[in-house]
Write a protein that holds these residues in place. Structure first.
Motif, PDB file in Angstrom:
ATOM      1  N   ASN A  15       0.852  -1.189   0.000  1.00  0.00           N
ATOM      2  CA  ASN A  15       0.000   0.000   0.000  1.00  0.00           C
ATOM      3  C   ASN A  15       0.886   1.236   0.000  1.00  0.00           C
ATOM      4  O   ASN A  15       1.667   1.442   0.934  1.00  0.00           O
ATOM      5  CB  ASN A  15      -0.912  -0.005   1.231  1.00  0.00           C
ATOM      6  CG  ASN A  15      -2.057   0.988   1.107  1.00  0.00           C
ATOM      7  OD1 ASN A  15      -1.927   2.021   0.464  1.00  0.00           O
ATOM      8  ND2 ASN A  15      -3.171   0.679   1.738  1.00  0.00           N
ATOM      9  N   SER A  67       3.369   0.679   2.991  1.00  0.00           N
ATOM     10  CA  SER A  67       3.293  -0.443   3.916  1.00  0.00           C
ATOM     11  C   SER A  67       3.337  -1.746   3.139  1.00  0.00           C
ATOM     12  O   SER A  67       2.945  -1.809   1.971  1.00  0.00           O
ATOM     13  CB  SER A  67       2.028  -0.367   4.783  1.00  0.00           C
ATOM     14  OG  SER A  67       0.872  -0.308   3.978  1.00  0.00           O
ATOM     15  N   PHE A  97       5.339  -0.751   8.240  1.00  0.00           N
ATOM     16  CA  PHE A  97       5.137   0.610   7.736  1.00  0.00           C
ATOM     17  C   PHE A  97       6.511   1.230   7.546  1.00  0.00           C
ATOM     18  O   PHE A  97       7.323   1.252   8.465  1.00  0.00           O
ATOM     19  CB  PHE A  97       4.309   1.380   8.769  1.00  0.00           C
ATOM     20  CG  PHE A  97       3.919   2.785   8.374  1.00  0.00           C
ATOM     21  CD1 PHE A  97       3.797   3.172   7.051  1.00  0.00           C
ATOM     22  CD2 PHE A  97       3.641   3.717   9.362  1.00  0.00           C
ATOM     23  CE1 PHE A  97       3.415   4.460   6.711  1.00  0.00           C
ATOM     24  CE2 PHE A  97       3.248   5.009   9.036  1.00  0.00           C
ATOM     25  CZ  PHE A  97       3.137   5.381   7.708  1.00  0.00           C
ATOM     26  N   THR A 140       6.467   7.156  10.816  1.00  0.00           N
ATOM     27  CA  THR A 140       6.244   5.713  10.850  1.00  0.00           C
ATOM     28  C   THR A 140       6.264   5.155  12.265  1.00  0.00           C
ATOM     29  O   THR A 140       6.040   3.964  12.458  1.00  0.00           O
ATOM     30  CB  THR A 140       7.298   4.991   9.986  1.00  0.00           C
ATOM     31  OG1 THR A 140       8.603   5.401  10.395  1.00  0.00           O
ATOM     32  CG2 THR A 140       7.110   5.317   8.514  1.00  0.00           C
ATOM     33  N   GLU A 142       0.347  12.757   4.449  1.00  0.00           N
ATOM     34  CA  GLU A 142       1.236  11.785   5.079  1.00  0.00           C
ATOM     35  C   GLU A 142       0.626  11.167   6.335  1.00  0.00           C
ATOM     36  O   GLU A 142       1.308  10.418   7.043  1.00  0.00           O
ATOM     37  CB  GLU A 142       2.579  12.446   5.405  1.00  0.00           C
ATOM     38  CG  GLU A 142       3.362  12.816   4.142  1.00  0.00           C
ATOM     39  CD  GLU A 142       4.737  13.366   4.441  1.00  0.00           C
ATOM     40  OE1 GLU A 142       5.051  13.616   5.617  1.00  0.00           O
ATOM     41  OE2 GLU A 142       5.514  13.567   3.481  1.00  0.00           O
ATOM     42  N   TRP A 196       1.094   4.997   0.552  1.00  0.00           N
ATOM     43  CA  TRP A 196       0.320   6.062   1.189  1.00  0.00           C
ATOM     44  C   TRP A 196       0.662   7.440   0.609  1.00  0.00           C
ATOM     45  O   TRP A 196      -0.196   8.317   0.531  1.00  0.00           O
ATOM     46  CB  TRP A 196       0.586   6.066   2.694  1.00  0.00           C
ATOM     47  CG  TRP A 196       0.220   4.798   3.386  1.00  0.00           C
ATOM     48  CD1 TRP A 196       1.081   3.825   3.817  1.00  0.00           C
ATOM     49  CD2 TRP A 196      -1.097   4.339   3.718  1.00  0.00           C
ATOM     50  NE1 TRP A 196       0.384   2.788   4.397  1.00  0.00           N
ATOM     51  CE2 TRP A 196      -0.949   3.084   4.344  1.00  0.00           C
ATOM     52  CE3 TRP A 196      -2.367   4.867   3.530  1.00  0.00           C
ATOM     53  CZ2 TRP A 196      -2.050   2.356   4.804  1.00  0.00           C
ATOM     54  CZ3 TRP A 196      -3.460   4.143   3.988  1.00  0.00           C
ATOM     55  CH2 TRP A 196      -3.300   2.900   4.608  1.00  0.00           C
ATOM     56  N   SER A 197       1.911   7.634   0.276  1.00  0.00           N
ATOM     57  CA  SER A 197       2.381   8.896  -0.283  1.00  0.00           C
ATOM     58  C   SER A 197       3.684   8.589  -1.024  1.00  0.00           C
ATOM     59  O   SER A 197       4.184   7.456  -0.946  1.00  0.00           O
ATOM     60  CB  SER A 197       2.620   9.919   0.831  1.00  0.00           C
ATOM     61  OG  SER A 197       3.826   9.650   1.521  1.00  0.00           O
ATOM     62  N   ALA A 250      -1.055   8.439   7.338  1.00  0.00           N
ATOM     63  CA  ALA A 250      -1.385   7.116   6.802  1.00  0.00           C
ATOM     64  C   ALA A 250      -2.358   6.383   7.727  1.00  0.00           C
ATOM     65  O   ALA A 250      -2.606   6.798   8.853  1.00  0.00           O
ATOM     66  CB  ALA A 250      -0.110   6.295   6.630  1.00  0.00           C
ATOM     67  N   TYR A 251      -2.920   5.304   7.215  1.00  0.00           N
ATOM     68  CA  TYR A 251      -3.759   4.388   7.998  1.00  0.00           C
ATOM     69  C   TYR A 251      -5.020   5.037   8.571  1.00  0.00           C
ATOM     70  O   TYR A 251      -5.577   4.550   9.559  1.00  0.00           O
ATOM     71  CB  TYR A 251      -2.946   3.758   9.139  1.00  0.00           C
ATOM     72  CG  TYR A 251      -2.015   2.668   8.693  1.00  0.00           C
ATOM     73  CD1 TYR A 251      -2.484   1.387   8.397  1.00  0.00           C
ATOM     74  CD2 TYR A 251      -0.647   2.913   8.549  1.00  0.00           C
ATOM     75  CE1 TYR A 251      -1.628   0.377   7.982  1.00  0.00           C
ATOM     76  CE2 TYR A 251       0.223   1.908   8.127  1.00  0.00           C
ATOM     77  CZ  TYR A 251      -0.274   0.646   7.852  1.00  0.00           C
ATOM     78  OH  TYR A 251       0.580  -0.352   7.443  1.00  0.00           O
TER      79      TYR A 251
END
Length: 257
Positions: free
Chosen positions: A16, A24, A71, A121, A153, A18-19, A155-156
């Motif tokens: 995945n 991840s 991550f 992270t 940024e 994220w940016s 994430a999740y």
């Protein structure tokens, strides 16, 4: 690979992005690997010359999950992350057979409120902790503070906002307060400024509706070393001390760089 190797070979099942600088990885999990929420494993990637590079990564996945998730930030020209970010689904990832680390809830005695302070992270071990039962059963309030440079940024977000919808956590959902923080811009729904600035001003506690104090608060910090040192210093001024085996305290840290 032999039985004496300190690692297992796992297969990537999902990636995945994220940016441009954050991604991840999810991979299979050796059934023999056991860990506590908040711990990390050593990951290995093989370079073109056949050598292997190793780095420590906290688990995002909970101890009961059948997969492992990690991550990562992309370090431009980095020996490890340049290899890691180039992997594809189906590729192989080396994972150490043993978990390490002390950013775990058994560092604490007592406490009513759990504060999880993350930058970048450093969010990873806190997602593992929030995916487990122990924190929800043990604490009355949980405050997750997640700081990033920009809202892109952060994430999740689907996972964080979906915690209350997970069947095994639904009854505990009201315990969680999530405070996203963006340092470089004013973003609706997010606090603005560094975690340390928000601590000094009292804005963090005001947003949480909860005070930080030695009797009730237990604080975990994970992120870049400067953030950790500065935050520890501010907490120490308020008599929240680092928890050691010989002297239980209110603060536990992981240098995630």
């Amino acid at each position: 690979m032999t039985a004496d190797d300190p690692f297992t070979r796992q297969t990537l099942s999902d990636i995945n992005v994220w940016s441009p600088s954050l991604f991840s990885l999810r991979c299979s999990r050796d059934p023999a690997l056991r860990f506590r929420a908040g711990q990390f494993a050593r990951l290995g990637v093989q370079k073109a010359d056949g050598s292997t590079v190793w780095r420590a990564y906290s688990m995002v996945s909970a101890p009961h999950d059948e997969f492992l998730e990690f991550f990562s930030i992309v370090v431009p020209g980095g020996e490890f992350t340049s290899q890691l970010s180039g992997l594809s689904v189906g590729d192989e990832l080396l994972v150490g057979k043993q978990a390490f680390g002390f950013l775990t809830l058994d560092r604490f005695v007592g406490g009513r409120d759990l504060w999880l302070l993350a930058s970048g992270t450093g969010l990873a071990p806190f997602l593992s902790i929030l995916g487990d039962f122990e924190a929800w059963q043990r604490f009355e309030r949980i405050v997750l503070v997640y700081s990033a440079r920009t809202d892109a940024e952060l994430a999740y977000q689907p996972l964080i906002h979906g915690l209350a919808e997970q069947e095994h956590l639904a009854e505990y959902a009201s315990k969680l307060t999530y405070l996203p923080v963006v340092t470089r811009a004013q973003v609706p729904g997010c606090l603005h400024g560094r975690i340390t600035t928000l601590l000094r001003s009292g804005e963090l506690e005001q947003a949480a509706g909860l005070a930080l104090d030695p009797l009730h608060s237990r604080v975990m910090i994970c992120g870049n070393p400067q953030m950790i040192d500065d935050t520890r210093g501010l907490l120490k001024e308020r008599d929240l001390q680092l928890s050691l085996s010989r002297r239980p305290g209110q603060v536990a840290v992981e240098n995630y760089w």
